[in-house]
Design a protein around this motif. Sequence first.
Motif, PDB file in Angstrom:
ATOM      1  N   ALA A  60      23.429  46.865  68.722  1.00  0.00           N
ATOM      2  CA  ALA A  60      24.450  47.527  69.532  1.00  0.00           C
ATOM      3  C   ALA A  60      24.254  47.327  71.034  1.00  0.00           C
ATOM      4  O   ALA A  60      25.214  47.396  71.787  1.00  0.00           O
ATOM      5  CB  ALA A  60      24.482  49.013  69.211  1.00  0.00           C
ATOM      6  N   THR A  61      23.006  47.074  71.465  1.00  0.00           N
ATOM      7  CA  THR A  61      22.747  47.030  72.905  1.00  0.00           C
ATOM      8  C   THR A  61      22.200  45.701  73.407  1.00  0.00           C
ATOM      9  O   THR A  61      22.094  45.515  74.614  1.00  0.00           O
ATOM     10  CB  THR A  61      21.736  48.125  73.312  1.00  0.00           C
ATOM     11  OG1 THR A  61      20.503  47.868  72.642  1.00  0.00           O
ATOM     12  CG2 THR A  61      22.254  49.509  72.999  1.00  0.00           C
ATOM     13  N   ALA A  62      21.822  44.823  72.508  1.00  0.00           N
ATOM     14  CA  ALA A  62      21.260  43.518  72.876  1.00  0.00           C
ATOM     15  C   ALA A  62      19.981  43.653  73.695  1.00  0.00           C
ATOM     16  O   ALA A  62      19.730  42.871  74.611  1.00  0.00           O
ATOM     17  CB  ALA A  62      22.292  42.657  73.604  1.00  0.00           C
ATOM     18  N   ILE A  63      19.179  44.670  73.375  1.00  0.00           N
ATOM     19  CA  ILE A  63      17.871  44.775  74.020  1.00  0.00           C
ATOM     20  C   ILE A  63      16.817  44.231  73.064  1.00  0.00           C
ATOM     21  O   ILE A  63      17.074  44.053  71.876  1.00  0.00           O
ATOM     22  CB  ILE A  63      17.539  46.236  74.436  1.00  0.00           C
ATOM     23  CG1 ILE A  63      17.466  47.175  73.228  1.00  0.00           C
ATOM     24  CG2 ILE A  63      18.533  46.736  75.463  1.00  0.00           C
ATOM     25  CD1 ILE A  63      17.004  48.576  73.574  1.00  0.00           C
ATOM     26  N   ASN A  64      15.649  43.972  73.584  1.00  0.00           N
ATOM     27  CA  ASN A  64      14.562  43.416  72.795  1.00  0.00           C
ATOM     28  C   ASN A  64      14.058  44.453  71.793  1.00  0.00           C
ATOM     29  O   ASN A  64      13.847  45.608  72.159  1.00  0.00           O
ATOM     30  CB  ASN A  64      13.440  42.992  73.748  1.00  0.00           C
ATOM     31  CG  ASN A  64      12.343  42.231  73.063  1.00  0.00           C
ATOM     32  OD1 ASN A  64      11.718  42.719  72.133  1.00  0.00           O
ATOM     33  ND2 ASN A  64      12.109  41.023  73.546  1.00  0.00           N
ATOM     34  N   PRO A  65      13.820  44.052  70.540  1.00  0.00           N
ATOM     35  CA  PRO A  65      13.321  45.014  69.551  1.00  0.00           C
ATOM     36  C   PRO A  65      11.991  45.643  69.957  1.00  0.00           C
ATOM     37  O   PRO A  65      11.727  46.804  69.635  1.00  0.00           O
ATOM     38  CB  PRO A  65      13.179  44.201  68.267  1.00  0.00           C
ATOM     39  CG  PRO A  65      13.477  42.799  68.602  1.00  0.00           C
ATOM     40  CD  PRO A  65      14.051  42.733  69.968  1.00  0.00           C
ATOM     41  N   ASN A  66      11.165  44.896  70.688  1.00  0.00           N
ATOM     42  CA  ASN A  66       9.887  45.456  71.129  1.00  0.00           C
ATOM     43  C   ASN A  66      10.089  46.617  72.092  1.00  0.00           C
ATOM     44  O   ASN A  66       9.261  47.523  72.168  1.00  0.00           O
ATOM     45  CB  ASN A  66       9.018  44.376  71.770  1.00  0.00           C
ATOM     46  CG  ASN A  66       8.525  43.377  70.759  1.00  0.00           C
ATOM     47  OD1 ASN A  66       8.273  43.708  69.605  1.00  0.00           O
ATOM     48  ND2 ASN A  66       8.405  42.123  71.168  1.00  0.00           N
TER      49      ASN A  66
END
Length: 144
Positions: A60-66
């Motif tokens: 949903a946000t295109a941020i890094n999973p880490n």
Amino acid sequence: MATADRAESAGTADTIEFRIDRRTGVATYVQIVQQTKQALRLGLLEPGDKLPTAREVVEATAINPNTVLKAYRELEREGLVEARRGLGTFVKKGLGASAGAGSPHRPALVAWVTEAHRAGLERDDITALFEDVLNETIPQGDPR
């Protein structure tokens, strides 16, 4: 949301929806931690509730999973959530007492915000004014 200038959100209907604002200068994982704590204080999240998976937040946000995992580890370190292998991350304990929708203070605050907006104050102006009065009235670190 549609553009990089606007906040991005993630979550499902029955849980928290994270809004990531890249313009604030606040680290993304810190925004997730802060928003989770706010939801706990408002009673929007309660013990036993499941947080969105890292995959849901990433999609949903295109941020890094880490980044999501770092936020969840911080919440776990603070004793607020617990990761259950293969099941997800669940709220372990709540925060606050009566800050939620049922708070007796909410109607007065809604009226004040509405009046401030009608008087021409924008969202950021209202936030700045509220935070200024809050910091002046209740010093940081006040245990009560």
